[in-house]
Design a protein around this motif. Structure first.
Motif, PDB file in Angstrom:
ATOM      1  N   UNK A 127     -14.437  16.990  -3.999  1.00  0.00           N
ATOM      2  CA  UNK A 127     -13.495  15.950  -4.400  1.00  0.00           C
ATOM      3  C   UNK A 127     -14.114  15.101  -5.503  1.00  0.00           C
ATOM      4  N   UNK A 128     -13.253  14.434  -6.255  1.00  0.00           N
ATOM      5  CA  UNK A 128     -13.743  13.477  -7.254  1.00  0.00           C
ATOM      6  C   UNK A 128     -12.974  12.175  -7.095  1.00  0.00           C
ATOM      7  N   UNK A 129     -13.645  11.081  -7.367  1.00  0.00           N
ATOM      8  CA  UNK A 129     -13.047   9.755  -7.233  1.00  0.00           C
ATOM      9  C   UNK A 129     -12.287   9.376  -8.489  1.00  0.00           C
ATOM     10  N   UNK A 130     -11.081   8.868  -8.303  1.00  0.00           N
ATOM     11  CA  UNK A 130     -10.359   8.277  -9.431  1.00  0.00           C
ATOM     12  C   UNK A 130     -10.999   6.924  -9.733  1.00  0.00           C
ATOM     13  N   UNK A 131     -10.845   6.413 -10.944  1.00  0.00           N
ATOM     14  CA  UNK A 131     -11.439   5.109 -11.269  1.00  0.00           C
ATOM     15  C   UNK A 131     -10.977   4.042 -10.285  1.00  0.00           C
ATOM     16  N   UNK A 132     -11.883   3.189  -9.883  1.00  0.00           N
ATOM     17  CA  UNK A 132     -11.537   2.122  -8.941  1.00  0.00           C
ATOM     18  C   UNK A 132     -10.516   1.183  -9.565  1.00  0.00           C
ATOM     19  N   UNK A 133      -9.514   0.826  -8.787  1.00  0.00           N
ATOM     20  CA  UNK A 133      -8.458  -0.046  -9.299  1.00  0.00           C
ATOM     21  C   UNK A 133      -8.653  -1.463  -8.784  1.00  0.00           C
ATOM     22  N   UNK A 134      -8.423  -2.427  -9.619  1.00  0.00           N
ATOM     23  CA  UNK A 134      -8.701  -3.819  -9.283  1.00  0.00           C
ATOM     24  C   UNK A 134      -7.933  -4.283  -8.049  1.00  0.00           C
TER      25      UNK A 134
ATOM     26  N   UNK B  26      -4.490  15.496  -3.099  1.00  0.00           N
ATOM     27  CA  UNK B  26      -4.829  14.090  -3.317  1.00  0.00           C
ATOM     28  C   UNK B  26      -5.072  13.441  -1.969  1.00  0.00           C
ATOM     29  N   UNK B  27      -6.133  12.651  -1.883  1.00  0.00           N
ATOM     30  CA  UNK B  27      -6.464  11.938  -0.649  1.00  0.00           C
ATOM     31  C   UNK B  27      -6.476  10.444  -0.954  1.00  0.00           C
TER      32      UNK B  27
ATOM     33  N   UNK C 130       0.830  -1.201   0.000  1.00  0.00           N
ATOM     34  CA  UNK C 130       0.000   0.000   0.000  1.00  0.00           C
ATOM     35  C   UNK C 130       0.870   1.259   0.000  1.00  0.00           C
ATOM     36  N   UNK C 131       1.971   1.227   0.719  1.00  0.00           N
ATOM     37  CA  UNK C 131       2.887   2.369   0.718  1.00  0.00           C
ATOM     38  C   UNK C 131       3.449   2.580  -0.679  1.00  0.00           C
TER      39      UNK C 131
ATOM     40  N   UNK D 299       1.224   6.477  -7.099  1.00  0.00           N
ATOM     41  CA  UNK D 299       0.087   7.279  -7.544  1.00  0.00           C
ATOM     42  C   UNK D 299       0.285   8.777  -7.314  1.00  0.00           C
ATOM     43  N   UNK D 300       0.955   9.134  -6.223  1.00  0.00           N
ATOM     44  CA  UNK D 300       1.078  10.556  -5.880  1.00  0.00           C
ATOM     45  C   UNK D 300       2.404  11.165  -6.306  1.00  0.00           C
TER      46      UNK D 300
END
Length: 308
Positions: A287-294, A264-265, A155-156, A162-163
């Protein structure tokens, strides 16, 4: 006809102790493998009660030597772990291990889950370096706070990819616990990293760890997150550190920031009474959601809607 005495049952810990004593020599193991072995020794030592051990030895005197050998080996593993961690800490303090190279070291170990334990090679390496167990108990939790659960290495890595935080960025780890995420990110990039934690024991542990590496871009703040000025933040990381009223207040604060500038959150946790507060900011246009990632379906990646 006299009956033969019933043999004493073999205590549960004996087989585990023999297995640990048969493990590879400490000198042949890397930092991650030493941490795995250290945790296995610690588990055994912490779960054999002294009074029951005394009874075991009285019933089977030969177990005294086995326990003594176990303690001696555990000590040698601890010394080897300390030496390996101190060597890396010295490289970081001296600037000999650049952020990109540090990141390559732990990411390169991989994120494949071990067959017999909930960990990966990258997590073992980081947790061995930081001497941080994944789950930390014994700290009184504030209302709406969670048990400290250290972030997984994958996750890190995902957050960093991503950021892409750089020197002009400020990353906030909200509810940082013992500091695994904050320290790892600060050592892996040039961005300013600030960990915010309400639990005093947690933040003291995080600060001690941070001082070992003398990272100039790392800071830990002991406070209620609702009382912290987050206005300099460009990226925010939350690993379900709180819920309810606190989560609602933080989501509102981040929504206000998002209306003013690009942020970015990266928020992970259940939707009910946590994620729903961030989704409220989506419905309100902050805020807006980025596309969900699998691979990380339970992570919400949100960005300022006005700057998307």
């Amino acid at each position: 006809m006299p009956t033969s005495p019933t043999p004493c049952a073999v205590p549960w810990w004996v087989e585990r102790a023999e297995t640990l004593l048969a493990s590879k020599a400490s000198s042949t193991l890397d930092l991650g493998a030493l941490w795995e072995l250290f945790e296995r020794f610690s588990f055994l030592q912490e779960n054999v009660e002294p009074d029951l051990l005394l009874l075991d030895v009285r019933a089977r005197p030969e177990l005294q030597a086995l326990w003594g050998a176990l303690e001696a080996r555990a000590h040698s593993v601890t010394e080897a772990l300390d030496a390996a961690g101190d060597d890396l800490a010295q490289q970081l303090r001296a600037g000999d291990l650049a952020p990109a190279r540090f990141r390559e070291r732990w990411e390169g170990l991989g994120f494949t889950e071990a067959a017999d334990r909930a960990s990966t090679a990258a997590d073992d390496w980081l947790e061995g370096l930081l001497r941080i167990s994944r789950i930390t108990t014994g700290q009184n939790r504030p209302p709406f706070g969670q048990v400290n659960l250290a972030s997984r290495a994958q996750r890190i890595s995902d957050f960093l990819s991503l950021t892409s935080p750089e020197q002009h960025d400020t990353v906030y780890d909200l509810g940082c616990g013992n500091g695994k995420f904050a320290i790892t990110v600060a050592a892996s990039c040039s961005a300013r990293v600030k960990g915010v934690e309400y639990g005093q024991t947690y933040v003291e542990s995080a600060r001690r760890n941070g001082e070992r590496f003398a990272l100039p871009n790392l800071e830990f703040i002991h406070a209620d997150v609702r009382d912290v000025d987050l206005s300099d933040g460009t990226a925010f990381y939350l690993y379900f550190p709180f819920w309810g009223e606190v989560a609602h207040a933080v989501a509102r604060t981040l929504g206000d920031l998002a209306r003013a500038r690009d942020i970015t959150v990266y928020a992970s946790g259940p939707r009910h009474d946590y994620g729903e507060h961030f989704l409220e900011q989506v419905s309100q246009g902050a805020l807006c959601l980025a596309p969900q990632r699998r691979d990380f379906a339970d992570v919400m990646l949100l960005r300022s809607a006005a700057f998307a």
